[in-house]
Design a protein around this motif. Structure first.
Motif: not given
Lengths: 516, 516
Positions: A210-227, A105-114
């Motif tokens: 992998a730890d870093s991403i796993e913690m994101c899954r806990l923070l944002f929800g696993a389904a959300y992180v995959d998308k 992708p030429s651009e994307f959103i990096q989502h914040a928890r806020n």
């Protein structure tokens, strides 16, 4: 995206200090810069093709090595590259660019928890992030010392409170008081709890990524992180032309999770690359291209950022130098190459070699940030705090640099060419030989007219002398201390925080402390 | 052009200090910068027409005043402008631009008495000149004090010795120990004898401008001066929209002698112009255009430079500010406007508000010089030494700034995209995972590969600490003192110097000392 994140409110002691001051210290409404002015175009198309051709030739005639990641080699082989021996990848002319153009992708959103602090990376957006990776920290009173977890937390707080930094960064300094194999867990937790801006994860091993991403899954929800992209990982190439297996797996780990690796050739000209800038540029483009293509082979369509870190060298002293004129030329060119390729660009920010936040540091930093911005950099790492070639994170330089980033918010807006901007009514009212101080147009506009550096002293010499004849470092020292005093954490859902704490405890218990 | 001026040679004590050091201190071979890279184009044609249209409207609807120069009013009337009352000039839409486009040269040579130091002003050339006009000077040991003729001479020497300053400047600092009505004679004599770089003359009265030109006739020969530009005069507009009679006569005096006025609107936004940048820009362009057109009416085809001095203001403190983001936007735009008009552009250089050569000064300066350069400025006044909004000429900042100017010599060259630049032989030789330190390509190129700031410390923290943990100001202090120690004047024909001395003595005897 969790929606329970309320906007941060002043409260407690901060409120007693006066509303105005606290309001001024909270992040600005704009979560990133949108550039209304065009980037600088230094090279013409023919010259850009020349650079691309030489990058292609490097990838084919010399080749890249991936040392110790069989999966990555097989991905390249399946894509049409020639694998030679145990590690050499020869990429046919044009193939790497085709792979990237096809799906990155030429651009994307990096989502914040806020959600109000999510950033756009790519296109005409620019995101400023703090410096990254220094083992030392310094401040005007205590001098230079090893960084600790307390320093790390302090800088996350300062980045959160700056209206001009859009990102919490990653290894904002090394918390050297924690074991190397566990500190990433505490760093991530600090980014997730003390700030609600987007952040970066660990890249030192694939397991820590992998730890870093796993913690994101806990923070944002696993389904959300995959998308959605919620984390970046800054991966250095072992320049020249080697990707070690760990780095290669880290890139694939981020990509597989649909998260964004920042692919950064690390080239000191004369050491990890040739001394001529065109050569360093072609190498840098080749290496970054190779990494982004690998990410696309792992998961087509996953986000990635084309990074570059090119520094010159003092040939008298053999030391890396910053703020010199060669990297800006490479910045300008690689900005154009990234746009042609269609991927977001990372450049370095306020880089310098100075040991002190003195004029050397500031000249060098401005001579890095200006060309990065003009090149159209989308993600500016090291935008605040960097000292001594990245060995030191400085409290004073952090707040000084952050204000410099502030000025680029105004430059990015460009000239406002409307009736109010042209002010014909003011000229009619004032006429020749008078002044505009009390004109209706001035009264209507003065509050928002000019960017005012809080840390710059513009008083008369007499007043400045009476006030102690201080330099900017003294004022910066006052400022960061006042900011840490006034800090209030953004709210966070308690259950999510508990799941993060439990994960960290479990991971820490699963392995002995190690310092590698 | 007199041909007896031999290239400067090291001799006397300087030679005893070692040839290498003296050689390094002598001016570089290149007398000015030729930019191989394009300027930054921020606005599109439609936007540029908008600015031009508003400038035209200011000149017609509001008008300029010329207060006390009947000849100038008659020149404008004859050209088709409407004269209203005793001073108002209303210029029909488009007329000022027509006058300028018809006859003003888009570039010209300012000849130095040493032909090797003549500079091209306009087109893709950039000339750096020292700061101008400060009543005070400062150095790290003695602090801030009124400037003297000795300081003036010192700065002329330092500018002469810098390889990165192409011009000797004008009122490099005010020699406040000399009477106001005579000091221009000594200043000119210093420029003419202590340096062989080009210089600027007096602009405080038309008589002093005439003196300046008369001294050039003695130095260069009267017939030569009538055909060649050998002196610039920096004339400020009494913004908003007034040209006092003295300034107007000074412009005409330079133009009549075929010498170049630098026409500079002096606008602090909110005071001498509107607080919005587009308005300040249109005003600046209108005022400068008006002055250049007047020069063309006086003598069609005479050289002139379009100047601009736009500063923002701290609206908290009412003080002028520098290094802020508004002037860069005006620089970029006025660069484009000057190119459309076909006249050379002057921008400010290393401007700052700081009282000290600290990080504030350096951030602010770099954020002035970078946009000036990118805008395509042809003549950069205030490129070295400027401190405290121009009130102070600093010895340390002078040598620091000059080095920053040095870096732009490399940026201007752009990327060298030839076989040596791309270094394919080095990649073939080194291959993945090795280093370039000893490669044949590195050996062939390392001496000229990278710009190295002499004043930057890039040593290790340990070595730097052992050496006293100095900041850049300390090193700059050492440097300017060593330079003044090593200074050797360029040779000058004795007869010409005697005629200059006689002229100065005669002029001084012709009037009492006055301090206005």
């Amino acid at each position: 995206m969790p929606s329970e994140e309320a906007p941060t409110r002043p409260r407690g002691r901060a409120r007693r200090d006066g509303r105005h001051r606290v309001r001024a210290m909270h992040p600005a409404a704009t979560p990133f810069i949108t550039r209304a002015i065009p980037p600088y175009e230094m090279l013409d198309d023919e010259q850009l093709v020349q650079v691309e051709t030489h990058a292609d030739r490097i990838l084919q005639e010399v080749g890249m090595e991936i040392r110790g990641d069989e999966t990555a080699l097989r991905l390249w082989e399946a894509a049409g590259a020639e694998i030679e021996g145990a590690s050499k990848v020869r990429v046919p002319i044009g193939l790497a660019r085709q792979i990237v153009k096809r799906s990155a992708p030429s651009e994307f959103i990096q989502h914040a928890r806020n959600p109000a602090r999510s950033v756009r990376i790519g296109g005409n957006a620019t995101v400023f992030a703090p410096a990254y990776g220094s083992p030392f920290v310094s401040d005007a009173e205590s001098g230079r010392r090893y960084g600790t977890m307390e320093d790390f937390r302090n800088f996350v707080k300062l980045a959160y409170m700056s209206p001009w930094l859009h990102h919490s960064g990653g290894t904002i300094c090394e918390p050297t008081d924690l074991p190397v194999n566990k500190r990433h867990l505490d760093m991530l937790h600090a980014h997730m709890t003390l700030s609600d801006k987007p952040f970066m994860g660990s890249v030192t091993t694939a397991a820590r990524a992998a730890d870093s991403i796993e913690m994101c899954r806990l923070l944002f929800g696993a389904a959300y992180v995959d998308k959605h992209c919620v984390i970046l990982g800054n991966v250095n190439v072992n320049s020249p032309l080697v990707l070690d297996g760990e780095a290669s797996r880290v890139i694939r780990t981020y990509a597989a999770a649909n998260q964004a690796p920042v692919c950064v050739p690390f080239i000191l000209g004369g050491a990890m690359g040739p001394v001529t800038t065109a050569g360093g540029l072609a190498q840098c483009f080749a290496e970054a291209l190779f990494c982004i293509a690998l990410a696309q082979l792992e998961r087509p369509g996953s986000p990635a950022i084309l990074g570059n870190f090119l520094s010159s060298m003092s040939l008298k002293r053999g030391a890396p130098t910053f703020g010199t004129p060669e990297p800006p030329l490479a910045y300008f060119a690689i900005g154009q190459l990234a746009r042609r390729l269609g991927v977001p660009l990372r450049c370095g920010g306020n880089l310098c070699a100075s040991k002190l936040p003195d004029a050397q540091a500031a000249y060098e930093s401005a001579s890095s940030l200006w060309p990065a911005f003009m090149a159209g950099a989308n993600f500016v790492l090291h935008a605040a705090g960097w000292l001594e070639g990245g060995l030191v994170m400085s409290y004073e330089k952090f707040v000084m640099d952050a204000e410099q980033c502030g000025a680029f918010h105004v430059i990015a807006r460009g000239l406002i060419l409307d009736d109010n901007g042209f002010a014909m009514d003011a000229f009619q009212e004032v006429g020749p030989g008078s002044h505009f101080l009390g004109s209706a147009h001035t009264m209507r506009n003065y509050e928002t007219a000019f960017f005012d550096f809080e840390l710059s002293d513009n008083n008369s010499f007499e007043q400045w002398s009476q006030e102690g004849a201080r330099d900017i470092v003294w004022r910066a020292n006052q400022k960061w201390k006042a900011q840490l005093e006034a800090y209030q954490p953004p709210s966070l859902d308690e259950a999510r925080n508990e799941s993060l704490i439990a994960y960290i405890a479990e991971r820490k218990a699963s392995m002995p402390d190690m310092n590698y």
